[in-house]
Motif scaffolding. Structure first.
Motif, PDB file in Angstrom:
ATOM      1  N   ARG A 218     -10.145  -5.815   3.747  1.00  0.00           N
ATOM      2  CA  ARG A 218     -10.213  -4.457   2.807  1.00  0.00           C
ATOM      3  C   ARG A 218     -10.701  -4.510   1.694  1.00  0.00           C
ATOM      4  NH1 ARG A 218      -3.680  -3.756   3.323  1.00  0.00           N
ATOM      5  NH2 ARG A 218      -4.268  -5.966   2.568  1.00  0.00           N
TER       6      ARG A 218
ATOM      7  N   THR B 229      -1.829  -4.612  -4.757  1.00  0.00           N
ATOM      8  CA  THR B 229      -1.691  -3.248  -4.938  1.00  0.00           C
ATOM      9  C   THR B 229      -2.050  -2.531  -6.247  1.00  0.00           C
ATOM     10  OG1 THR B 229       0.206  -3.497  -3.398  1.00  0.00           O
ATOM     11  CG2 THR B 229       0.132  -1.520  -4.728  1.00  0.00           C
TER      12      THR B 229
ATOM     13  N   ASP C 292     -10.776   5.623  -2.596  1.00  0.00           N
ATOM     14  CA  ASP C 292      -9.354   5.211  -2.445  1.00  0.00           C
ATOM     15  C   ASP C 292      -8.454   5.644  -3.280  1.00  0.00           C
ATOM     16  OD1 ASP C 292     -10.054   4.073   0.034  1.00  0.00           O
ATOM     17  OD2 ASP C 292     -10.546   2.007  -0.729  1.00  0.00           O
TER      18      ASP C 292
ATOM     19  N   GLN D  76      -2.069   6.240  -7.455  1.00  0.00           N
ATOM     20  CA  GLN D  76      -1.192   6.061  -6.303  1.00  0.00           C
ATOM     21  C   GLN D  76      -1.266   4.904  -5.780  1.00  0.00           C
ATOM     22  OE1 GLN D  76      -1.600   9.724  -3.695  1.00  0.00           O
ATOM     23  NE2 GLN D  76      -1.665  10.971  -5.285  1.00  0.00           N
TER      24      GLN D  76
ATOM     25  N   LEU E 119     -11.603  -2.110  -1.528  1.00  0.00           N
ATOM     26  CA  LEU E 119     -11.397  -0.932  -2.769  1.00  0.00           C
ATOM     27  C   LEU E 119     -12.533  -0.087  -2.846  1.00  0.00           C
ATOM     28  CD1 LEU E 119      -8.781   0.492  -3.839  1.00  0.00           C
ATOM     29  CD2 LEU E 119      -9.965  -0.378  -6.053  1.00  0.00           C
TER      30      LEU E 119
ATOM     31  N   VAL F 205      -2.345   1.754  -3.913  1.00  0.00           N
ATOM     32  CA  VAL F 205      -3.144   1.550  -2.562  1.00  0.00           C
ATOM     33  C   VAL F 205      -3.386  -0.062  -2.751  1.00  0.00           C
ATOM     34  CG1 VAL F 205      -5.012   1.911  -4.039  1.00  0.00           C
ATOM     35  CG2 VAL F 205      -5.154   2.122  -1.576  1.00  0.00           C
ATOM     36  N   GLU F 206      -3.031  -0.416  -1.516  1.00  0.00           N
ATOM     37  CA  GLU F 206      -3.236  -2.034  -1.136  1.00  0.00           C
ATOM     38  C   GLU F 206      -4.895  -2.095  -0.615  1.00  0.00           C
ATOM     39  OE1 GLU F 206       0.166  -4.491   0.608  1.00  0.00           O
ATOM     40  OE2 GLU F 206      -1.217  -4.635   2.115  1.00  0.00           O
ATOM     41  N   THR F 207      -5.252  -3.628  -1.415  1.00  0.00           N
ATOM     42  CA  THR F 207      -6.611  -4.060  -0.906  1.00  0.00           C
ATOM     43  C   THR F 207      -6.665  -5.270  -0.973  1.00  0.00           C
ATOM     44  OG1 THR F 207      -8.942  -3.540  -1.352  1.00  0.00           O
ATOM     45  CG2 THR F 207      -7.242  -3.722  -3.218  1.00  0.00           C
TER      46      THR F 207
ATOM     47  N   LYS G  18      -6.492   7.934  -6.197  1.00  0.00           N
ATOM     48  CA  LYS G  18      -5.993   9.068  -6.358  1.00  0.00           C
ATOM     49  C   LYS G  18      -4.980   9.085  -7.525  1.00  0.00           C
ATOM     50  CE  LYS G  18      -6.157  10.554  -1.490  1.00  0.00           C
ATOM     51  NZ  LYS G  18      -6.774   9.355  -1.335  1.00  0.00           N
TER      52      LYS G  18
END
Length: 580
Positions: free
Chosen positions: A438, A289, A444, A299, A440, A301-303, A446
């Protein structure tokens, strides 16, 4: 004792011996088996910090050479500060040449920024320079030399700044992860060989076997690329053929290990302190994350994987629930090598070393010639590339057509101009376009909080990243810094939209000193704040800048040899009357 057990014992003794040898010059924070930065007794803290730059020697993976060390260690000591404090860093030079320290990403008075010839004269042998500034931010940063390519031989270290208030990133444990590249060849020798032959270190060129196996370009594509004097495997200038890739000063065989307890939230502060290598970072079997980028909160974000350009930093939080070894994999973007570190509940555990993935090939989009959404004369938009059509289109668009970049000074240092550069902030980066998990992208990211300055830009500035890659010439707008390039001038507090246009087929991590900028990704007031942005080949990146820091500032590609070869300018920020 069986032969197998004897070999295991000897291997273990060899690893222990290697670890002991490493411990003599690796600082406490970077030693294998660390429990992390719990109380940070190994960090340099307080209002007065002493740093001594001196000569040393470094060995890894059977390669050994001269090094530049700080306080006798490589990487350099961890500096841990507190937002709101003042710090005086006393830097003593014990080298036989000038040195300097730049505090990468820190907002400091320009006289304290540490760039010889721009913000101060440098630190001469035997002298001590005092960097004195208030700490105005928090997050993960780093420091390195801006003199004589010393950064490539060990002159770099991490900075962690704790926030004055509550940290929005909550973790039970944290590890600093400094990625770097190391060659026994001096960087000046590397640069000389690149100037003699730009592909000197590229051992992954296309072969007849690759053609027959269908892994490389077709014969027709090769002829077309050859006619344009382009090499689709020219992704990294200096490769794993000479580089050892390191985590906290450790190669794969030395197995740097960071400890955790299953179920903990573990924060990894990942810094790319390499001279020339962009890395693809992953933890197989463990999602990450992302919570910070370039020291600024984003913010969450999971990758599963991300690319970290030279000089970027990413903070990620992981939660390993199993009591097993996890591999932290940093793979060079050209797939010429990787380094594996281990995260484990106890020392002695070793994570798997994955095989190198197939090396990527550049395409038409990397030339700034993406035709995928255009009507190519076949009755509609093309969803795939036709090399023959694209080849004709490329020639018809004249890849040195000055009309697409009238401000660029044309000459032998500008081989191509991107005919159709595109915003690639939402693109997966080089080599990760087709992986199944996934990845990044900049789109992605923010910012956690909205930006305070919401004024629209009052003007737009285009800056072209230019090169003749075959002759190893690098510049901005066709002009090297040494050729008398005029400073890029901003009025104090003006808002400017800056467009970086990559006319080369190589990614460039572009760093602006003294400022953060808002990367334009479509997130408006939550566009991510950055100090370094990796501009993909043939692509365009836009950022909005509030020129709030008076003085003279370096602006350059953070690929060390690109900067050293001319891809650098001076940014000046002045009051309207011109007084600094």
């Amino acid at each position: 004792m069986s032969g197998l057990h004897r070999r295991e014992l000897l291997h273990g003794l060899g690893m222990a011996g290697g670890a002991f040898a490493l411990s003599r010059f690796v600082p406490a924070w970077a030693q294998s088996g660390t429990s992390g930065l719990v109380s940070s007794p190994e960090a340099l803290t307080g209002e007065n910090i002493a740093l001594t730059v001196s000569e040393g020697h470094f060995s890894t993976g059977g390669r050994s050479a001269h090094a530049v060390m700080i306080n006798g260690t490589l990487p350099a000591p961890l500096i841990r500060l507190k937002e709101g404090q003042n710090v005086c860093l006393h830097v003593t030079n014990r080298l036989k040449e000038d040195t300097s320290i730049h505090w990468h990403g820190l907002i400091v008075p320009f006289q304290m920024d540490g760039v010889p010839g721009i913000s101060f004269p440098g630190i001469r042998p035997g002298e001590t320079f005092i960097y004195d500034f208030p700490v105005r931010q928090s997050g993960t940063y780093w420091y390195h030399s801006h003199s004589g390519m010393q950064e490539a031989v060990g002159h770099y270290g991490p900075i962690v700044i704790d926030p004055a208030g509550l940290d929005p990133v909550q973790a039970d444990r944290e590890h600093v992860i400094v990625l770097s590249d190391w060659s026994p060849l001096h960087p000046h020798v590397l640069l000389k060989r690149l100037k003699q032959m730009s592909g000197y270190f590229n051992m992954q060129k296309q072969t007849l076997a690759g053609l027959l196996a269908g892994k490389d370009q077709s014969a027709r594509e090769r002829l077309q690329w050859g006619a344009m004097r382009m090499d689709p495997t020219d992704i990294s200038d200096v490769t794993g053929s000479t580089y050892s890739f390191l985590v906290n000063g450790h190669g794969t065989a030395e197995n740097w290990t960071g400890l955790f307890t299953p179920g903990e939230r573990v924060r990894l502060r990942i810094i790319n302190a390499s001279a020339m290598t962009n890395f693809n970072v992953r933890l197989p079997g463990l999602p990450m994350t992302v919570v910070q980028c370039d020291g600024q909160h984003v913010q969450p974000v999971e990758t599963d994987e991300f690319q970290i350009g030279v000089a970027e930093t990413y903070d990620v939080v992981i939660r390993p629930n199993e009591a097993r070894a996890y591999g932290l994999i940093a793979e060079a973007v050209d797939r010429s090598g990787l380094v594996r570190a281990t995260l484990a509940p106890r020392t002695g555990m070793v994570a798997e070393v994955p095989e190198l993935r197939q090396r990527p090939l550049l395409g038409m989009k990397d030339m700034g010639m993406d035709m995928s959404g255009m009507d190519m004369g076949h009755g509609g938009a093309s969803g795939h590339s036709d090399p023959a059509t694209e080849g004709r289109a490329g020639h018809s668009m004249k890849m040195r057509d000055k009309s697409v970049a009238p401000q660029v000074r044309m000459g032998p240092g500008v081989a191509t101009l991107s005919p159709m550069p595109m915003d690639r902030t939402a693109d997966r980066p080089t080599g990760l376009e087709d992986v199944s998990h996934r990845v990044l992208t900049y789109a992605d990211l923010k910012s956690l909080l909205p930006h305070k300055d919401r004024r629209p830009p009052t003007r737009t500035l285009d800056i072209h990243l230019t090169a003749n890659m075959e002759r190893y010439m690098w510049s901005f707008d066709g002009v090297k810094l040494s050729d008398g390039a005029e400073p890029i001038a901003f009025r104090h507090m003006e808002r400017v939209r800056v467009n970086l246009i990559n006319d080369t087929m190589m990614p460039h991590p572009i760093h602006l000193h003294g400022h953060f900028f808002e990367l334009v990704t479509g997130a408006d007031e939550h566009n991510p704040l950055k100090h370094t942005v990796n501009v993909l080949p043939g692509g365009k990146v836009s950022f909005d800048l509030t020129a709030d820091a008076l003085g003279d500032w370096a602006f350059h590609c953070h690929m060390l040899m690109h900067m050293h070869s001319g891809m650098m300018r001076v940014v000046t920020v002045r009051h309207d009357a011109g007084t600094p």
